[in-house]
Design a protein around this motif. Sequence first.
Motif, PDB file in Angstrom:
ATOM      1  N   LEU A 167      -2.685   2.289 -10.902  1.00 52.74           N
ATOM      2  CA  LEU A 167      -1.864   1.685 -11.954  1.00 52.74           C
ATOM      3  C   LEU A 167      -2.578   1.761 -13.299  1.00 52.74           C
ATOM      4  O   LEU A 167      -1.972   2.060 -14.328  1.00 52.74           O
ATOM      5  N   ASN A 168      -3.864   1.507 -13.264  1.00 52.56           N
ATOM      6  CA  ASN A 168      -4.662   1.506 -14.486  1.00 52.56           C
ATOM      7  C   ASN A 168      -4.714   2.874 -15.147  1.00 52.56           C
ATOM      8  O   ASN A 168      -4.691   2.990 -16.381  1.00 52.56           O
ATOM      9  N   THR A 169      -4.773   3.899 -14.333  1.00 55.53           N
ATOM     10  CA  THR A 169      -4.865   5.259 -14.875  1.00 55.53           C
ATOM     11  C   THR A 169      -3.504   5.821 -15.292  1.00 55.53           C
ATOM     12  O   THR A 169      -3.432   6.711 -16.137  1.00 55.53           O
ATOM     13  N   SER A 170      -2.434   5.294 -14.714  1.00 57.60           N
ATOM     14  CA  SER A 170      -1.096   5.832 -15.016  1.00 57.60           C
ATOM     15  C   SER A 170      -0.383   5.074 -16.141  1.00 57.60           C
ATOM     16  O   SER A 170       0.678   5.494 -16.594  1.00 57.60           O
ATOM     17  N   HIS A 171      -0.962   3.964 -16.591  1.00 58.90           N
ATOM     18  CA  HIS A 171      -0.349   3.184 -17.676  1.00 58.90           C
ATOM     19  C   HIS A 171      -1.395   2.887 -18.748  1.00 58.90           C
ATOM     20  O   HIS A 171      -2.372   2.181 -18.492  1.00 58.90           O
ATOM     21  N   SER A 172      -1.152   3.390 -19.948  1.00 56.52           N
ATOM     22  CA  SER A 172      -2.092   3.166 -21.039  1.00 56.52           C
ATOM     23  C   SER A 172      -2.072   1.717 -21.534  1.00 56.52           C
ATOM     24  O   SER A 172      -2.983   1.283 -22.242  1.00 56.52           O
ATOM     25  N   THR A 173      -1.044   0.976 -21.159  1.00 61.54           N
ATOM     26  CA  THR A 173      -0.916  -0.415 -21.610  1.00 61.54           C
ATOM     27  C   THR A 173      -1.698  -1.390 -20.737  1.00 61.54           C
ATOM     28  O   THR A 173      -1.758  -2.582 -21.023  1.00 61.54           O
ATOM     29  N   LEU A 193       7.418  -5.017  -7.703  1.00 60.76           N
ATOM     30  CA  LEU A 193       7.523  -6.161  -8.613  1.00 60.76           C
ATOM     31  C   LEU A 193       6.496  -6.067  -9.735  1.00 60.76           C
ATOM     32  O   LEU A 193       6.813  -6.339 -10.906  1.00 60.76           O
ATOM     33  N   LEU A 194       5.275  -5.674  -9.397  1.00 63.95           N
ATOM     34  CA  LEU A 194       4.254  -5.509 -10.429  1.00 63.95           C
ATOM     35  C   LEU A 194       4.632  -4.375 -11.371  1.00 63.95           C
ATOM     36  O   LEU A 194       4.420  -4.468 -12.594  1.00 63.95           O
ATOM     37  N   ASP A 195       5.207  -3.311 -10.839  1.00 66.31           N
ATOM     38  CA  ASP A 195       5.708  -2.216 -11.677  1.00 66.31           C
ATOM     39  C   ASP A 195       6.775  -2.721 -12.651  1.00 66.31           C
ATOM     40  O   ASP A 195       6.831  -2.298 -13.813  1.00 66.31           O
ATOM     41  N   GLU A 196       7.633  -3.614 -12.173  1.00 72.39           N
ATOM     42  CA  GLU A 196       8.672  -4.183 -13.035  1.00 72.39           C
ATOM     43  C   GLU A 196       8.067  -5.024 -14.154  1.00 72.39           C
ATOM     44  O   GLU A 196       8.554  -5.003 -15.291  1.00 72.39           O
ATOM     45  N   ILE A 197       7.025  -5.766 -13.828  1.00 76.59           N
ATOM     46  CA  ILE A 197       6.340  -6.566 -14.844  1.00 76.59           C
ATOM     47  C   ILE A 197       5.732  -5.651 -15.903  1.00 76.59           C
ATOM     48  O   ILE A 197       5.837  -5.913 -17.110  1.00 76.59           O
ATOM     49  N   ILE A 198       5.104  -4.571 -15.449  1.00 76.82           N
ATOM     50  CA  ILE A 198       4.500  -3.605 -16.376  1.00 76.82           C
ATOM     51  C   ILE A 198       5.568  -2.951 -17.250  1.00 76.82           C
ATOM     52  O   ILE A 198       5.402  -2.805 -18.465  1.00 76.82           O
ATOM     53  N   ALA A 199       6.699  -2.587 -16.639  1.00 81.91           N
ATOM     54  CA  ALA A 199       7.802  -1.977 -17.388  1.00 81.91           C
ATOM     55  C   ALA A 199       8.350  -2.955 -18.429  1.00 81.91           C
ATOM     56  O   ALA A 199       8.677  -2.565 -19.561  1.00 81.91           O
ATOM     57  N   PHE A 200       8.468  -4.223 -18.035  1.00 82.08           N
ATOM     58  CA  PHE A 200       8.932  -5.263 -18.959  1.00 82.08           C
ATOM     59  C   PHE A 200       8.002  -5.328 -20.168  1.00 82.08           C
ATOM     60  O   PHE A 200       8.446  -5.377 -21.319  1.00 82.08           O
ATOM     61  N   ALA A 201       6.702  -5.338 -19.893  1.00 82.74           N
ATOM     62  CA  ALA A 201       5.704  -5.426 -20.960  1.00 82.74           C
ATOM     63  C   ALA A 201       5.737  -4.189 -21.855  1.00 82.74           C
ATOM     64  O   ALA A 201       5.677  -4.302 -23.092  1.00 82.74           O
ATOM     65  N   LYS A 244       0.613  -5.712 -23.962  1.00 84.96           N
ATOM     66  CA  LYS A 244      -0.420  -5.207 -23.066  1.00 84.96           C
ATOM     67  C   LYS A 244      -0.509  -6.079 -21.813  1.00 84.96           C
ATOM     68  O   LYS A 244      -0.340  -7.299 -21.878  1.00 84.96           O
ATOM     69  N   VAL A 245      -0.790  -5.433 -20.681  1.00 81.28           N
ATOM     70  CA  VAL A 245      -0.958  -6.138 -19.411  1.00 81.28           C
ATOM     71  C   VAL A 245      -2.420  -6.109 -19.007  1.00 81.28           C
ATOM     72  O   VAL A 245      -3.021  -5.030 -18.904  1.00 81.28           O
ATOM     73  N   ILE A 246      -2.983  -7.275 -18.791  1.00 81.85           N
ATOM     74  CA  ILE A 246      -4.367  -7.386 -18.347  1.00 81.85           C
ATOM     75  C   ILE A 246      -4.353  -7.801 -16.883  1.00 81.85           C
ATOM     76  O   ILE A 246      -3.864  -8.879 -16.540  1.00 81.85           O
ATOM     77  N   LEU A 247      -4.869  -6.954 -16.027  1.00 88.01           N
ATOM     78  CA  LEU A 247      -4.999  -7.274 -14.613  1.00 88.01           C
ATOM     79  C   LEU A 247      -6.462  -7.591 -14.320  1.00 88.01           C
ATOM     80  O   LEU A 247      -7.360  -6.974 -14.890  1.00 88.01           O
ATOM     81  N   PHE A 248      -6.681  -8.564 -13.462  1.00 87.97           N
ATOM     82  CA  PHE A 248      -8.062  -8.844 -13.083  1.00 87.97           C
ATOM     83  C   PHE A 248      -8.106  -9.411 -11.667  1.00 87.97           C
ATOM     84  O   PHE A 248      -7.134  -9.991 -11.180  1.00 87.97           O
ATOM     85  N   THR A 249      -9.215  -9.187 -11.013  1.00 88.03           N
ATOM     86  CA  THR A 249      -9.455  -9.762  -9.695  1.00 88.03           C
ATOM     87  C   THR A 249     -10.387 -10.952  -9.889  1.00 88.03           C
ATOM     88  O   THR A 249     -11.450 -10.830 -10.487  1.00 88.03           O
ATOM     89  N   SER A 250      -9.963 -12.111  -9.401  1.00 87.48           N
ATOM     90  CA  SER A 250     -10.647 -13.377  -9.672  1.00 87.48           C
ATOM     91  C   SER A 250     -12.016 -13.452  -8.995  1.00 87.48           C
ATOM     92  O   SER A 250     -12.213 -12.906  -7.906  1.00 87.48           O
ATOM     93  N   PRO A 251     -12.950 -14.156  -9.617  1.00 85.48           N
ATOM     94  CA  PRO A 251     -14.267 -14.348  -8.989  1.00 85.48           C
ATOM     95  C   PRO A 251     -14.164 -15.212  -7.738  1.00 85.48           C
ATOM     96  O   PRO A 251     -13.322 -16.107  -7.652  1.00 85.48           O
ATOM     97  N   ALA A 252     -14.984 -14.917  -6.758  1.00 83.37           N
ATOM     98  CA  ALA A 252     -15.009 -15.697  -5.517  1.00 83.37           C
ATOM     99  C   ALA A 252     -16.447 -15.815  -5.024  1.00 83.37           C
ATOM    100  O   ALA A 252     -17.309 -14.998  -5.366  1.00 83.37           O
ATOM    101  N   TYR A 253     -16.687 -16.821  -4.229  1.00 83.76           N
ATOM    102  CA  TYR A 253     -18.032 -17.040  -3.693  1.00 83.76           C
ATOM    103  C   TYR A 253     -18.310 -16.038  -2.573  1.00 83.76           C
ATOM    104  O   TYR A 253     -17.397 -15.531  -1.916  1.00 83.76           O
ATOM    105  N   LYS A 254     -19.576 -15.748  -2.331  1.00 82.43           N
ATOM    106  CA  LYS A 254     -19.975 -14.705  -1.391  1.00 82.43           C
ATOM    107  C   LYS A 254     -19.472 -14.947   0.027  1.00 82.43           C
ATOM    108  O   LYS A 254     -19.223 -13.991   0.779  1.00 82.43           O
ATOM    109  N   SER A 255     -19.294 -16.211   0.426  1.00 78.75           N
ATOM    110  CA  SER A 255     -18.823 -16.499   1.785  1.00 78.75           C
ATOM    111  C   SER A 255     -17.376 -16.070   1.976  1.00 78.75           C
ATOM    112  O   SER A 255     -16.946 -15.781   3.097  1.00 78.75           O
TER     113      SER A 255
END
Length: 302
Positions: A254-260, A209-217, A223-234
Amino acid sequence: MKKFIKYIAVFILPIMLLAVLFEVLIRRIPNDYGYKKNYLDHHAKEVNILFLGSSHVYYGINPKYIKSSFNASYISQSFDYDLEILKKYSNQWTHLKYIVIPVDYFSFYGRLENSPEAWRAKNYRIYYDINTDHKIFNSTEMLSNKLDINLSRLYNHYLKGENDISCSNLGWGSSYKAINHKDLVKSGATAAARHTAKDNLQYLTNLHLLDEIIAFAEHKHIKVILFTSPAYKSYVSHLSKKQLNTTLSTIKKLNTSHSTIKYFNLLQDSSFHAQDFYDADHLNEIGAKKLSLKMNMLLAKI
Protein backbone atom coordinates in the motif's frame (compact mmCIF):
# COMPACT_ATOMS: atom_id res chain seq x y z
CA MET A 1 -60.63 -15.03 25.39
CA LYS A 2 -61.17 -11.27 25.52
CA LYS A 3 -60.72 -11.31 29.28
CA PHE A 4 -57.49 -13.28 28.89
CA ILE A 5 -56.16 -10.76 26.36
CA LYS A 6 -57.21 -7.94 28.66
CA TYR A 7 -55.36 -9.50 31.59
CA ILE A 8 -52.26 -10.01 29.45
CA ALA A 9 -52.40 -6.38 28.27
CA VAL A 10 -52.77 -5.14 31.84
CA PHE A 11 -49.70 -7.18 32.79
CA ILE A 12 -47.53 -6.31 29.78
CA LEU A 13 -48.35 -2.60 29.40
CA PRO A 14 -46.62 -1.46 32.64
CA ILE A 15 -43.54 -3.52 31.72
CA MET A 16 -43.41 -1.91 28.27
CA LEU A 17 -43.85 1.58 29.71
CA LEU A 18 -41.10 0.92 32.25
CA ALA A 19 -38.82 -0.40 29.48
CA VAL A 20 -39.45 2.75 27.41
CA LEU A 21 -38.74 4.94 30.46
CA PHE A 22 -35.50 3.07 31.16
CA GLU A 23 -34.49 3.39 27.48
CA VAL A 24 -34.99 7.16 27.56
CA LEU A 25 -33.14 7.53 30.86
CA ILE A 26 -30.18 5.38 29.75
CA ARG A 27 -29.81 7.32 26.50
CA ARG A 28 -29.52 10.52 28.50
CA ILE A 29 -26.43 9.25 30.33
CA PRO A 30 -23.40 11.02 28.79
CA ASN A 31 -21.00 8.60 27.08
CA ASP A 32 -17.88 8.65 24.89
CA TYR A 33 -19.72 7.90 21.63
CA GLY A 34 -22.19 10.72 22.10
CA TYR A 35 -19.40 13.03 23.22
CA LYS A 36 -17.25 12.33 20.15
CA LYS A 37 -20.19 12.78 17.79
CA ASN A 38 -21.12 16.06 19.45
CA TYR A 39 -17.52 17.26 19.24
CA LEU A 40 -17.25 16.47 15.54
CA ASP A 41 -20.69 17.93 14.85
CA HIS A 42 -19.37 21.26 16.08
CA HIS A 43 -15.62 21.11 15.42
CA ALA A 44 -14.92 18.81 12.43
CA LYS A 45 -14.13 21.87 10.31
CA GLU A 46 -11.35 22.83 12.73
CA VAL A 47 -9.58 19.46 12.84
CA ASN A 48 -6.23 19.28 11.00
CA ILE A 49 -5.20 15.82 12.21
CA LEU A 50 -7.73 13.05 12.81
CA PHE A 51 -6.83 9.87 14.69
CA LEU A 52 -8.93 6.78 14.01
CA GLY A 53 -8.63 3.11 14.92
CA SER A 54 -8.93 0.88 17.95
CA SER A 55 -7.93 0.97 21.63
CA HIS A 56 -4.23 1.21 20.77
CA VAL A 57 -4.91 4.76 19.58
CA TYR A 58 -7.73 5.50 22.01
CA TYR A 59 -5.37 4.97 24.95
CA GLY A 60 -2.16 5.75 23.07
CA ILE A 61 -2.62 9.15 21.41
CA ASN A 62 -3.34 12.24 23.49
CA PRO A 63 -4.22 15.16 21.16
CA LYS A 64 -3.24 17.52 23.96
CA TYR A 65 0.28 17.25 22.57
CA ILE A 66 -0.68 17.61 18.89
CA LYS A 67 -2.13 20.93 17.76
CA SER A 68 -5.55 20.97 16.04
CA SER A 69 -6.02 17.21 16.36
CA PHE A 70 -8.80 14.97 17.65
CA ASN A 71 -8.87 11.32 18.70
CA ALA A 72 -11.94 9.69 17.13
CA SER A 73 -10.75 6.13 17.79
CA TYR A 74 -12.37 3.73 20.21
CA ILE A 75 -12.14 0.26 21.72
CA SER A 76 -12.31 -2.42 18.98
CA GLN A 77 -13.17 0.19 16.34
CA SER A 78 -12.47 -1.47 13.00
CA PHE A 79 -11.88 -0.04 9.53
CA ASP A 80 -15.59 -0.06 8.62
CA TYR A 81 -16.41 2.34 11.45
CA ASP A 82 -13.35 4.47 10.67
CA LEU A 83 -14.67 4.82 7.13
CA GLU A 84 -18.20 5.64 8.29
CA ILE A 85 -16.92 8.41 10.57
CA LEU A 86 -14.98 9.91 7.66
CA LYS A 87 -18.02 9.73 5.38
CA LYS A 88 -20.37 11.12 8.02
CA TYR A 89 -18.43 14.39 8.16
CA SER A 90 -17.31 14.33 4.53
CA ASN A 91 -18.35 17.91 3.83
CA GLN A 92 -16.93 19.25 7.07
CA TRP A 93 -13.28 18.15 6.78
CA THR A 94 -12.38 21.52 5.29
CA HIS A 95 -9.07 21.81 7.17
CA LEU A 96 -8.18 18.14 7.53
CA LYS A 97 -4.60 17.44 6.41
CA TYR A 98 -3.81 14.05 7.95
CA ILE A 99 -5.78 10.92 8.74
CA VAL A 100 -3.79 8.72 11.14
CA ILE A 101 -4.80 5.05 11.37
CA PRO A 102 -3.12 2.13 13.15
CA VAL A 103 -2.58 -1.03 11.14
CA ASP A 104 -1.76 -3.52 13.83
CA TYR A 105 -1.25 -7.28 14.01
CA PHE A 106 -5.01 -7.93 14.13
CA SER A 107 -6.29 -5.09 11.91
CA PHE A 108 -6.82 -7.11 8.72
CA TYR A 109 -8.21 -10.16 10.52
CA GLY A 110 -11.21 -9.01 12.49
CA ARG A 111 -14.07 -6.53 12.68
CA LEU A 112 -16.10 -5.21 15.56
CA GLU A 113 -19.20 -7.21 14.62
CA ASN A 114 -17.22 -10.49 14.77
CA SER A 115 -15.42 -9.78 18.03
CA PRO A 116 -16.26 -10.31 21.70
CA GLU A 117 -16.88 -6.55 21.74
CA ALA A 118 -19.67 -6.79 19.14
CA TRP A 119 -22.13 -5.32 21.64
CA ARG A 120 -20.44 -1.95 21.09
CA ALA A 121 -22.01 -1.72 17.62
CA LYS A 122 -25.23 -0.46 19.19
CA ASN A 123 -23.39 2.60 20.48
CA TYR A 124 -22.52 3.72 16.95
CA ARG A 125 -26.11 3.20 15.88
CA ILE A 126 -27.75 4.92 18.87
CA TYR A 127 -25.28 7.72 19.64
CA TYR A 128 -23.28 8.26 16.44
CA ASP A 129 -26.10 7.76 13.91
CA ILE A 130 -23.86 5.20 12.19
CA ASN A 131 -25.43 1.89 11.29
CA THR A 132 -23.30 -0.68 9.49
CA ASP A 133 -25.42 -3.61 10.65
CA HIS A 134 -29.15 -4.26 10.74
CA LYS A 135 -29.56 -6.21 13.95
CA ILE A 136 -32.72 -5.05 15.70
CA PHE A 137 -31.16 -5.54 19.14
CA ASN A 138 -28.59 -2.87 18.30
CA SER A 139 -31.30 -0.22 18.02
CA THR A 140 -32.05 -0.10 21.74
CA GLU A 141 -30.15 -0.12 25.01
CA MET A 142 -32.71 -2.35 26.73
CA LEU A 143 -32.48 -5.11 24.12
CA SER A 144 -28.71 -5.01 23.66
CA ASN A 145 -27.65 -5.15 27.33
CA LYS A 146 -28.48 -7.41 30.24
CA LEU A 147 -31.02 -5.96 32.67
CA ASP A 148 -28.56 -5.90 35.60
CA ILE A 149 -26.09 -3.87 33.54
CA ASN A 150 -28.74 -1.32 32.59
CA LEU A 151 -29.98 -1.08 36.17
CA SER A 152 -26.41 -0.56 37.37
CA ARG A 153 -25.90 2.25 34.84
CA LEU A 154 -29.13 3.92 35.92
CA TYR A 155 -28.16 3.65 39.58
CA ASN A 156 -24.62 4.95 39.01
CA HIS A 157 -25.78 7.96 37.03
CA TYR A 158 -29.03 9.06 38.62
CA LEU A 159 -28.21 8.20 42.23
CA LYS A 160 -24.41 8.46 42.37
CA GLY A 161 -23.93 11.19 39.76
CA GLU A 162 -21.54 9.19 37.56
CA ASN A 163 -21.52 9.05 33.76
CA ASP A 164 -20.03 6.87 31.02
CA ILE A 165 -17.52 9.39 29.68
CA SER A 166 -13.97 8.14 30.09
CA CYS A 167 -12.21 10.21 27.41
CA SER A 168 -10.58 13.62 27.60
CA ASN A 169 -12.07 16.68 25.91
CA LEU A 170 -10.06 15.75 22.78
CA GLY A 171 -11.06 12.08 22.76
CA TRP A 172 -8.11 10.37 24.48
CA GLY A 173 -8.92 7.42 26.74
CA SER A 174 -7.40 8.43 30.05
CA SER A 175 -8.36 5.47 32.24
CA TYR A 176 -5.32 3.23 31.63
CA LYS A 177 -3.19 4.53 34.48
CA ALA A 178 0.36 3.40 35.20
CA ILE A 179 -0.50 2.85 38.85
CA ASN A 180 -3.05 0.20 37.85
CA HIS A 181 -0.86 -1.60 35.32
CA LYS A 182 -1.42 -5.27 34.48
CA ASP A 183 1.11 -8.09 34.52
CA LEU A 184 3.04 -7.45 31.30
CA VAL A 185 4.14 -11.07 30.84
CA LYS A 186 0.72 -12.65 31.31
CA SER A 187 -1.18 -9.97 29.39
CA GLY A 188 1.26 -10.31 26.48
CA ALA A 189 0.56 -13.99 25.94
CA THR A 190 -3.18 -13.53 26.46
CA ALA A 191 -3.54 -10.59 24.08
CA ALA A 192 -1.41 -12.21 21.38
CA ALA A 193 -3.55 -15.35 21.49
CA ARG A 194 -6.73 -13.25 21.30
CA HIS A 195 -5.40 -11.28 18.32
CA THR A 196 -4.17 -14.29 16.36
CA ALA A 197 -6.73 -15.15 13.71
CA LYS A 198 -8.01 -18.70 13.18
CA ASP A 199 -8.61 -17.90 9.52
CA ASN A 200 -8.22 -15.05 7.03
CA LEU A 201 -11.90 -14.68 6.11
CA GLN A 202 -11.92 -10.97 7.02
CA TYR A 203 -8.62 -10.13 5.34
CA LEU A 204 -9.87 -9.10 1.88
CA THR A 205 -12.85 -7.21 3.30
CA ASN A 206 -10.64 -5.21 5.62
CA LEU A 207 -8.10 -4.55 2.90
CA HIS A 208 -10.92 -3.23 0.71
CA LEU A 209 -12.14 -1.00 3.54
CA LEU A 210 -8.66 0.45 4.04
CA ASP A 211 -8.46 1.02 0.28
CA GLU A 212 -11.73 2.94 0.52
CA ILE A 213 -10.34 5.09 3.31
CA ILE A 214 -7.25 5.83 1.20
CA ALA A 215 -9.43 6.64 -1.83
CA PHE A 216 -11.55 8.96 0.32
CA ALA A 217 -8.42 10.76 1.49
CA GLU A 218 -6.91 11.01 -1.98
CA HIS A 219 -10.13 12.50 -3.36
CA LYS A 220 -9.92 15.23 -0.74
CA HIS A 221 -6.12 15.64 -0.98
CA ILE A 222 -5.60 14.41 2.57
CA LYS A 223 -2.50 12.42 3.54
CA VAL A 224 -2.92 9.04 5.24
CA ILE A 225 -0.50 8.09 7.99
CA LEU A 226 -0.42 4.39 8.82
CA PHE A 227 1.49 3.07 11.79
CA THR A 228 1.89 -0.10 13.79
CA SER A 229 1.49 0.61 17.51
CA PRO A 230 4.27 -0.05 20.04
CA ALA A 231 3.89 -3.17 22.16
CA TYR A 232 5.81 -4.82 24.97
CA LYS A 233 8.18 -7.69 24.13
CA SER A 234 5.96 -10.32 25.79
CA TYR A 235 3.24 -9.51 23.25
CA VAL A 236 5.54 -9.39 20.24
CA SER A 237 7.23 -12.69 21.10
CA HIS A 238 3.89 -14.55 21.01
CA LEU A 239 2.73 -13.22 17.63
CA SER A 240 2.30 -15.52 14.66
CA LYS A 241 5.12 -14.74 12.25
CA LYS A 242 2.91 -15.59 9.30
CA GLN A 243 0.12 -13.20 10.32
CA LEU A 244 2.56 -10.45 11.24
CA ASN A 245 4.57 -10.79 8.02
CA THR A 246 1.40 -10.77 5.92
CA THR A 247 0.26 -7.59 7.66
CA LEU A 248 3.61 -5.86 7.19
CA SER A 249 3.94 -6.91 3.55
CA THR A 250 0.41 -5.67 2.84
CA ILE A 251 1.23 -2.28 4.34
CA LYS A 252 4.43 -2.15 2.31
CA LYS A 253 2.49 -2.72 -0.92
CA LEU A 254 0.00 0.00 0.00
CA ASN A 255 2.82 2.35 0.91
CA THR A 256 4.58 1.89 -2.41
CA SER A 257 1.43 2.11 -4.55
CA HIS A 258 0.06 5.33 -2.99
CA SER A 259 2.11 8.51 -2.82
CA THR A 260 -0.32 9.92 -0.24
CA ILE A 261 0.61 7.27 2.36
CA LYS A 262 3.36 7.32 4.95
CA TYR A 263 3.98 4.31 7.19
CA PHE A 264 5.81 4.01 10.51
CA ASN A 265 6.46 0.67 12.19
CA LEU A 266 6.66 1.34 15.93
CA LEU A 267 5.88 -2.21 17.07
CA GLN A 268 9.32 -2.73 18.59
CA ASP A 269 10.37 0.90 18.90
CA SER A 270 13.24 0.94 21.39
CA SER A 271 12.15 4.20 23.02
CA PHE A 272 9.21 2.46 24.75
CA HIS A 273 9.93 0.60 27.99
CA ALA A 274 8.00 -1.42 30.56
CA GLN A 275 6.99 1.67 32.53
CA ASP A 276 5.19 3.03 29.43
CA PHE A 277 2.68 0.17 29.23
CA TYR A 278 -0.61 -0.41 31.02
CA ASP A 279 -0.63 -3.96 29.68
CA ALA A 280 1.47 -5.65 27.02
CA ASP A 281 -0.27 -4.01 24.04
CA HIS A 282 -1.67 -0.77 25.50
CA LEU A 283 0.18 2.31 26.66
CA ASN A 284 -0.51 4.09 29.94
CA GLU A 285 -0.58 7.88 30.33
CA ILE A 286 3.24 8.00 30.37
CA GLY A 287 3.56 5.99 27.17
CA ALA A 288 0.69 7.92 25.56
CA LYS A 289 2.53 11.19 26.08
CA LYS A 290 5.66 9.66 24.59
CA LEU A 291 3.82 8.27 21.54
CA SER A 292 1.89 11.51 21.03
CA LEU A 293 5.07 13.59 21.05
CA LYS A 294 6.74 11.11 18.70
CA MET A 295 3.75 11.22 16.32
CA ASN A 296 3.79 15.01 16.43
CA MET A 297 7.47 14.94 15.46
CA LEU A 298 6.88 12.45 12.63
CA LEU A 299 4.01 14.51 11.25
CA ALA A 300 6.14 17.65 11.35
CA LYS A 301 8.75 15.94 9.16
CA ILE A 302 6.28 14.99 6.40
